[in-house]
Design a protein around this motif. Structure first.
Motif, PDB file in Angstrom:
ATOM      1  N   GLN A 104      16.444  54.719  42.970  1.00 21.23           N
ATOM      2  CA  GLN A 104      15.912  56.085  43.010  1.00 21.23           C
ATOM      3  C   GLN A 104      17.051  57.111  43.057  1.00 21.23           C
ATOM      4  O   GLN A 104      17.015  58.122  42.352  1.00 21.23           O
ATOM      5  N   LEU A 105      18.075  56.859  43.872  1.00 18.42           N
ATOM      6  CA  LEU A 105      19.230  57.762  43.931  1.00 18.42           C
ATOM      7  C   LEU A 105      19.940  57.839  42.582  1.00 18.42           C
ATOM      8  O   LEU A 105      20.336  58.922  42.145  1.00 18.42           O
ATOM      9  N   LEU A 106      20.097  56.700  41.939  1.00 16.44           N
ATOM     10  CA  LEU A 106      20.734  56.692  40.616  1.00 16.44           C
ATOM     11  C   LEU A 106      19.927  57.490  39.604  1.00 16.44           C
ATOM     12  O   LEU A 106      20.487  58.231  38.788  1.00 16.44           O
ATOM     13  N   ARG A 107      18.605  57.367  39.649  1.00 18.18           N
ATOM     14  CA  ARG A 107      17.750  58.139  38.738  1.00 18.18           C
ATOM     15  C   ARG A 107      17.899  59.637  38.980  1.00 18.18           C
ATOM     16  O   ARG A 107      17.992  60.420  38.030  1.00 18.18           O
ATOM     17  N   GLU A 108      17.914  60.029  40.244  1.00 15.90           N
ATOM     18  CA  GLU A 108      18.065  61.441  40.573  1.00 15.90           C
ATOM     19  C   GLU A 108      19.420  61.974  40.104  1.00 15.90           C
ATOM     20  O   GLU A 108      19.505  63.082  39.571  1.00 15.90           O
ATOM     21  N   GLU A 109      20.470  61.204  40.294  1.00 15.54           N
ATOM     22  CA  GLU A 109      21.796  61.628  39.840  1.00 15.54           C
ATOM     23  C   GLU A 109      21.856  61.719  38.320  1.00 15.54           C
ATOM     24  O   GLU A 109      22.456  62.648  37.772  1.00 15.54           O
ATOM     25  N   LEU A 110      21.229  60.783  37.637  1.00  7.49           N
ATOM     26  CA  LEU A 110      21.199  60.819  36.180  1.00  7.49           C
ATOM     27  C   LEU A 110      20.446  62.054  35.682  1.00  7.49           C
ATOM     28  O   LEU A 110      20.905  62.733  34.754  1.00  7.49           O
ATOM     29  N   ASP A 111      19.320  62.381  36.308  1.00  5.93           N
ATOM     30  CA  ASP A 111      18.572  63.589  35.939  1.00  5.93           C
ATOM     31  C   ASP A 111      19.420  64.840  36.149  1.00  5.93           C
ATOM     32  O   ASP A 111      19.434  65.748  35.315  1.00  5.93           O
ATOM     33  N   MET A 112      20.154  64.891  37.263  1.00  8.02           N
ATOM     34  CA  MET A 112      21.008  66.032  37.550  1.00  8.02           C
ATOM     35  C   MET A 112      22.107  66.151  36.479  1.00  8.02           C
ATOM     36  O   MET A 112      22.388  67.248  35.976  1.00  8.02           O
ATOM     37  N   LEU A 113      22.705  65.041  36.097  1.00  3.46           N
ATOM     38  CA  LEU A 113      23.740  65.055  35.060  1.00  3.46           C
ATOM     39  C   LEU A 113      23.173  65.484  33.705  1.00  3.46           C
ATOM     40  O   LEU A 113      23.824  66.228  32.967  1.00  3.46           O
ATOM     41  N   LYS A 114      21.973  65.032  33.384  1.00  5.30           N
ATOM     42  CA  LYS A 114      21.357  65.436  32.118  1.00  5.30           C
ATOM     43  C   LYS A 114      21.124  66.940  32.088  1.00  5.30           C
ATOM     44  O   LYS A 114      21.414  67.603  31.087  1.00  5.30           O
ATOM     45  N   ARG A 115      20.614  67.495  33.189  1.00  6.74           N
ATOM     46  CA  ARG A 115      20.379  68.942  33.249  1.00  6.74           C
ATOM     47  C   ARG A 115      21.702  69.711  33.123  1.00  6.74           C
ATOM     48  O   ARG A 115      21.794  70.693  32.395  1.00  6.74           O
ATOM     49  N   ALA A 116      22.733  69.252  33.823  1.00  5.57           N
ATOM     50  CA  ALA A 116      24.030  69.930  33.756  1.00  5.57           C
ATOM     51  C   ALA A 116      24.619  69.846  32.351  1.00  5.57           C
ATOM     52  O   ALA A 116      25.182  70.818  31.850  1.00  5.57           O
ATOM     53  N   PHE A 117      24.472  68.699  31.701  1.00  3.63           N
ATOM     54  CA  PHE A 117      24.989  68.545  30.345  1.00  3.63           C
ATOM     55  C   PHE A 117      24.248  69.447  29.364  1.00  3.63           C
ATOM     56  O   PHE A 117      24.868  70.108  28.526  1.00  3.63           O
ATOM     57  N   ARG A 118      22.924  69.517  29.479  1.00  2.00           N
ATOM     58  CA  ARG A 118      22.140  70.394  28.600  1.00  2.00           C
ATOM     59  C   ARG A 118      22.530  71.855  28.811  1.00  2.00           C
ATOM     60  O   ARG A 118      22.662  72.611  27.851  1.00  2.00           O
ATOM     61  N   ARG A 119      22.704  72.237  30.078  1.00  2.00           N
ATOM     62  CA  ARG A 119      23.106  73.610  30.389  1.00  2.00           C
ATOM     63  C   ARG A 119      24.480  73.906  29.784  1.00  2.00           C
ATOM     64  O   ARG A 119      24.703  74.953  29.202  1.00  2.00           O
ATOM     65  N   HIS A 120      25.384  72.973  29.905  1.00  2.00           N
ATOM     66  CA  HIS A 120      26.729  73.137  29.346  1.00  2.00           C
ATOM     67  C   HIS A 120      26.657  73.296  27.809  1.00  2.00           C
ATOM     68  O   HIS A 120      27.338  74.140  27.242  1.00  2.00           O
ATOM     69  N   CYS A 121      25.833  72.488  27.166  1.00  2.00           N
ATOM     70  CA  CYS A 121      25.691  72.571  25.700  1.00  2.00           C
ATOM     71  C   CYS A 121      25.142  73.928  25.272  1.00  2.00           C
ATOM     72  O   CYS A 121      25.591  74.503  24.286  1.00  2.00           O
ATOM     73  N   LEU A 122      24.168  74.449  26.019  1.00  2.00           N
ATOM     74  CA  LEU A 122      23.583  75.741  25.677  1.00  2.00           C
ATOM     75  C   LEU A 122      24.595  76.873  25.880  1.00  2.00           C
ATOM     76  O   LEU A 122      24.645  77.828  25.093  1.00  2.00           O
ATOM     77  N   GLU A 123      25.419  76.772  26.930  1.00  2.00           N
ATOM     78  CA  GLU A 123      26.386  77.837  27.233  1.00  2.00           C
ATOM     79  C   GLU A 123      27.560  77.845  26.261  1.00  2.00           C
ATOM     80  O   GLU A 123      28.192  78.870  26.063  1.00  2.00           O
ATOM     81  N   THR A 124      27.886  76.729  25.668  1.00  2.00           N
ATOM     82  CA  THR A 124      29.050  76.670  24.767  1.00  2.00           C
ATOM     83  C   THR A 124      28.700  76.967  23.321  1.00  2.00           C
ATOM     84  O   THR A 124      29.569  77.030  22.476  1.00  2.00           O
ATOM     85  N   LEU A 125      27.441  77.179  23.020  1.00  2.00           N
ATOM     86  CA  LEU A 125      27.051  77.508  21.622  1.00  2.00           C
ATOM     87  C   LEU A 125      27.313  78.921  21.289  1.00  2.00           C
ATOM     88  O   LEU A 125      27.332  79.885  21.803  1.00  2.00           O
TER      89      LEU A 125
END
Length: 125
Positions: A104-125
């Protein structure tokens, strides 16, 4: 530092096995003890093999010591008190809960990383 080195080879049919190597001269016969929760575990054996200073160590795991959770066994040099090796046996419901919590902790961390990566992709466009 101990003049001996104990290397695990396998755990089979309830018996932990390893090879003990010592660099002490002559026909030295090492003495070891096995403990669980600071109590002696009987039945271990130490048998000389092949090369001088090499021994096979066998530690049968007593059935009465197995229960839910983690059971840790220490193998020590009796003369020096140095811990040569240790092994743990994990069993029961307590273990299942631990694994589910870790997943469960690993899933939560993975979700957090996915959100941060998506946010980073949107900000760098």
């Amino acid at each position: 530092m101990s003049e001996m080195q104990l290397t695990k080879t396998r755990l089979i049919e309830g018996v932990w096995e390893g090879v003990l190597q010592t660099n002490r001269p002559g026909r030295y016969q090492p003495k070891i003890e096995v403990t669980h929760l600071e109590k002696q575990v009987p039945g271990h054996s130490l048998q000389a093999v092949g090369e001088a200073g090499e021994f096979v160590v066998k530690v049968p795991v007593p059935v009465e010591l197995l229960s839910d959770g983690v059971q840790t066994f220490l193998i020590r040099d009796t003369d020096s008190g140095d811990v040569l090796s240790s092994f743990a046996i994990l069993a029961g419901e307590a273990l299942a809960d631990d694994i589910r919590a870790e997943v469960q902790l690993l899933r939560e961390e993975l979700d957090m990383l996915k959100r941060a990566f998506r946010r980073h992709c949107l900000e760098t466009l």
